[in-house]
Design an enzyme around this catalytic site. Structure first.
Site, PDB file in Angstrom:
ATOM      1  N   GLY A  92      67.041  18.841  38.251  1.00 16.99           N
ATOM      2  CA  GLY A  92      68.125  19.378  37.425  1.00 16.99           C
ATOM      3  C   GLY A  92      67.613  19.664  36.032  1.00 16.99           C
ATOM      4  O   GLY A  92      66.533  19.191  35.628  1.00 16.99           O
ATOM      5  N   LEU A  93      68.413  20.433  35.306  1.00 13.29           N
ATOM      6  CA  LEU A  93      68.046  20.847  33.951  1.00 13.29           C
ATOM      7  C   LEU A  93      67.863  19.661  33.013  1.00 13.29           C
ATOM      8  O   LEU A  93      68.389  18.572  33.279  1.00 13.29           O
ATOM      9  CB  LEU A  93      69.157  21.741  33.385  1.00 13.29           C
ATOM     10  CG  LEU A  93      69.389  23.087  34.069  1.00 13.29           C
ATOM     11  CD1 LEU A  93      70.676  23.712  33.539  1.00 13.29           C
ATOM     12  CD2 LEU A  93      68.200  24.020  33.862  1.00 13.29           C
ATOM     13  N   SER A  94      67.201  19.897  31.902  1.00  9.27           N
ATOM     14  CA  SER A  94      67.133  18.884  30.851  1.00  9.27           C
ATOM     15  C   SER A  94      68.552  18.602  30.368  1.00  9.27           C
ATOM     16  O   SER A  94      69.313  19.533  30.095  1.00  9.27           O
ATOM     17  CB  SER A  94      66.272  19.402  29.691  1.00  9.27           C
ATOM     18  OG  SER A  94      66.270  18.461  28.638  1.00  9.27           O
ATOM     19  N   GLY A  95      68.918  17.338  30.332  1.00  6.44           N
ATOM     20  CA  GLY A  95      70.271  16.971  29.902  1.00  6.44           C
ATOM     21  C   GLY A  95      71.290  16.958  31.027  1.00  6.44           C
ATOM     22  O   GLY A  95      72.471  16.702  30.796  1.00  6.44           O
ATOM     23  N   GLY A 150      71.341  14.820  33.489  1.00  2.00           N
ATOM     24  CA  GLY A 150      71.716  13.426  33.742  1.00  2.00           C
ATOM     25  C   GLY A 150      70.759  12.637  34.622  1.00  2.00           C
ATOM     26  O   GLY A 150      71.099  11.537  35.073  1.00  2.00           O
ATOM     27  N   THR A 162      67.924  10.929  34.037  1.00  2.00           N
ATOM     28  CA  THR A 162      67.549   9.603  33.528  1.00  2.00           C
ATOM     29  C   THR A 162      68.762   8.673  33.509  1.00  2.00           C
ATOM     30  O   THR A 162      68.673   7.515  33.945  1.00  2.00           O
ATOM     31  CB  THR A 162      66.928   9.734  32.122  1.00  2.00           C
ATOM     32  OG1 THR A 162      65.733  10.522  32.227  1.00  2.00           O
ATOM     33  CG2 THR A 162      66.587   8.380  31.527  1.00  2.00           C
ATOM     34  N   SER A 183      61.583  19.269  37.667  1.00  2.00           N
ATOM     35  CA  SER A 183      61.024  19.892  38.893  1.00  2.00           C
ATOM     36  C   SER A 183      61.712  21.227  39.209  1.00  2.00           C
ATOM     37  O   SER A 183      62.439  21.336  40.189  1.00  2.00           O
ATOM     38  CB  SER A 183      61.054  18.920  40.088  1.00  2.00           C
ATOM     39  OG  SER A 183      62.243  18.191  40.192  1.00  2.00           O
TER      40      SER A 183
HETATM   41  N1  ATP Z   1      78.121  12.581  35.536  1.00  2.00           N
HETATM   42  C1  ATP Z   1      77.137  12.476  34.638  1.00  2.00           C
HETATM   43  N2  ATP Z   1      75.941  12.070  35.068  1.00  2.00           N
HETATM   44  C2  ATP Z   1      74.925  11.949  34.199  1.00  2.00           C
HETATM   45  N3  ATP Z   1      74.985  12.190  32.882  1.00  2.00           N
HETATM   46  C3  ATP Z   1      76.172  12.594  32.396  1.00  2.00           C
HETATM   47  C4  ATP Z   1      77.283  12.768  33.256  1.00  2.00           C
HETATM   48  N4  ATP Z   1      78.306  13.169  32.501  1.00  2.00           N
HETATM   49  C5  ATP Z   1      77.844  13.232  31.236  1.00  2.00           C
HETATM   50  N5  ATP Z   1      76.552  12.879  31.152  1.00  2.00           N
HETATM   51  C6  ATP Z   1      75.741  12.824  29.920  1.00  2.00           C
HETATM   52  O1  ATP Z   1      74.705  13.766  29.998  1.00  2.00           O
HETATM   53  C7  ATP Z   1      73.513  13.314  29.334  1.00  2.00           C
HETATM   54  C8  ATP Z   1      72.341  13.360  30.308  1.00  2.00           C
HETATM   55  O2  ATP Z   1      71.124  13.037  29.631  1.00  2.00           O
HETATM   56  P1  ATP Z   1      69.809  12.551  30.406  1.00  2.00           P
HETATM   57  O3  ATP Z   1      68.836  12.136  29.350  1.00  2.00           O
HETATM   58  O4  ATP Z   1      70.153  11.563  31.444  1.00  2.00           O
HETATM   59  O5  ATP Z   1      69.326  13.906  31.084  1.00  2.00           O
HETATM   60  P2  ATP Z   1      67.976  14.221  31.878  1.00  2.00           P
HETATM   61  O6  ATP Z   1      68.369  15.005  33.059  1.00  2.00           O
HETATM   62  O7  ATP Z   1      67.203  12.969  32.092  1.00  2.00           O
HETATM   63  O8  ATP Z   1      67.209  15.199  30.865  1.00  2.00           O
HETATM   64  P3  ATP Z   1      65.622  15.404  30.647  1.00  2.00           P
HETATM   65  O9  ATP Z   1      65.147  16.300  31.751  1.00  2.00           O
HETATM   66  O10 ATP Z   1      65.533  16.087  29.307  1.00  2.00           O
HETATM   67  O11 ATP Z   1      64.957  14.064  30.639  1.00  2.00           O
HETATM   68  C9  ATP Z   1      73.816  11.917  28.827  1.00  2.00           C
HETATM   69  O12 ATP Z   1      74.199  11.983  27.480  1.00  2.00           O
HETATM   70  C10 ATP Z   1      75.011  11.485  29.717  1.00  2.00           C
HETATM   71  O13 ATP Z   1      75.825  10.551  29.086  1.00  2.00           O
HETATM   72 MG    MG Z   2      65.304  12.333  31.489  1.00  2.00          MG
END
Ligand code: ATP
Ligand code: MG
Length: 182
Positions: A13-16, A18, A20, A87
Site C-alpha cells: 500500500g501507499l506511504s501513509g 497504514g 506500520t 512494494s
Molecule cells: N484503518 C486504518 N489503518 C491504518 N492506519 C490508519 C487507519 N485509519 C487511519 N490511519 C492512520 O494512517 C496513518 C498510517 O501511517 P503508517 O505510518 O502506518 O503508514 P505506512 O503505510 O507504514 O507508510 P510508509 O510506507 O510511509 O511507512 C496513521 O497516522 C494512522 O493512524
Molecule cells: Mg511504515
C-alpha cells in the site's frame, strides 16, 4: 524445524496507508496470545538490509526481493512474518508469492493518494508535491494495486483496530494462529 506454522503476511500500500500502524496492532494481539511474529518494516529494512539503495525501479525491486528472501527463510522454518513495505510493483510481489506459494498472504492496505496525502504522517507528500522528493510512489512513481489479494483493508472506512481485527480473524479461520483462549 519449528512446530509453528509459518506464513508471510505481505502488506502492500501507499506511504501513509497504514502498513506500520496495522502491523504493530497485529503483533500486539499475537503476543497477547503467546504467538511470536517477526516484522520486516520497509523503513527498518532500508536502514540496514537495503542501506544504500535508492528509489529507482531497479533499486526498489532489489529491496523487495531482499525482503521476500528473508521472509521466505523465516516462514519456511515456522516463523510467521509480516512485511510492511510499499512494494509498488505487482510483478515483484507475484514473484515473492511464487517463492512462498501457500505461505503467502497478500494484504492490500487500501487508501487513496488523496487520503494518504491528507494524513501525510511523515510530511513526505508535501515534499513530493514541492518536487523535493523525486520518484515518490503515488505522486511521481507508479503504484500497482494487487488484483486478487487475500485481504483488502479498507482503511478509509475502518479504524486501525478494525483492520487488525480483520487480519486476526482471517488468520484464525485459516488455522494459522490459535484462537483466543479466554
Ligand atoms: N484503518 C486504518 N489503518 C491504518 N492506519 C490508519 C487507519 N485509519 C487511519 N490511519 C492512520 O494512517 C496513518 C498510517 O501511517 P503508517 O505510518 O502506518 O503508514 P505506512 O503505510 O507504514 O507508510 P510508509 O510506507 O510511509 O511507512 C496513521 O497516522 C494512522 O493512524
Ligand atoms: Mg511504515
Amino acid at each position: 524445524m519449528a512446530s509453528e506454522q509459518g506464513f508471510t503476511l505481505w502488506f502492500t500500500g501507499l506511504s501513509g496507508s497504514g502498513k506500520t500502524t496495522i502491523s504493530k496492532l497485529v503483533v500486539k494481539e499475537l503476543e497477547a496470545r503467546g504467538s511470536a511474529i517477526e516484522v520486516l518494516d520497509g523503513d527498518v529494512v532500508r536502514q540496514n538490509l537495503s542501506k544504500g539503495l535508492g528509489f529507482s525501479k531497479e533499486d526498489r525491486d532489489t529491496n523487495i526481493r531482499r525482503v521476500a528472501f528473508v521472509a521466505d527463510l523465516l516462514s519456511r522454518n515456522g516463523v510467521p512474518v509480516i512485511t510492511a513495505a510499499i512494494s509498488p510493483y505487482r510483478e515483484i510481489r507475484d514473484e515473492a508469492r511464487g517463492h512462498m506459494d501457500g505461505r503467502f498472504i497478500e494484504a492490500y492496505v487500501k487508501a487513496s493518494v488523496e487520503e494518504c496525502e491528507r494524513r501525510d504522517v511523515k510530511g513526505l507528500y508535501a515534499k513530493a508535491r514541492a518536487g523535493e522528493i523525486k520518484e515518490f510512489t503515488g505522486v511521481s512513481d507508479p503504484y500497482e494495486p494487487p488484483e486478487s489479494p487475500e485481504l483488502v483493508l479498507e482503511t478509509e472506512d475502518q479504524t486501525p483496530e478494525e483492520s487488525a481485527g480483520q487480519i486476526i480473524a482471517y488468520l484464525e479461520e485459516r488455522g494459522l494462529i490459535p484462537a483466543r483462549s479466554s
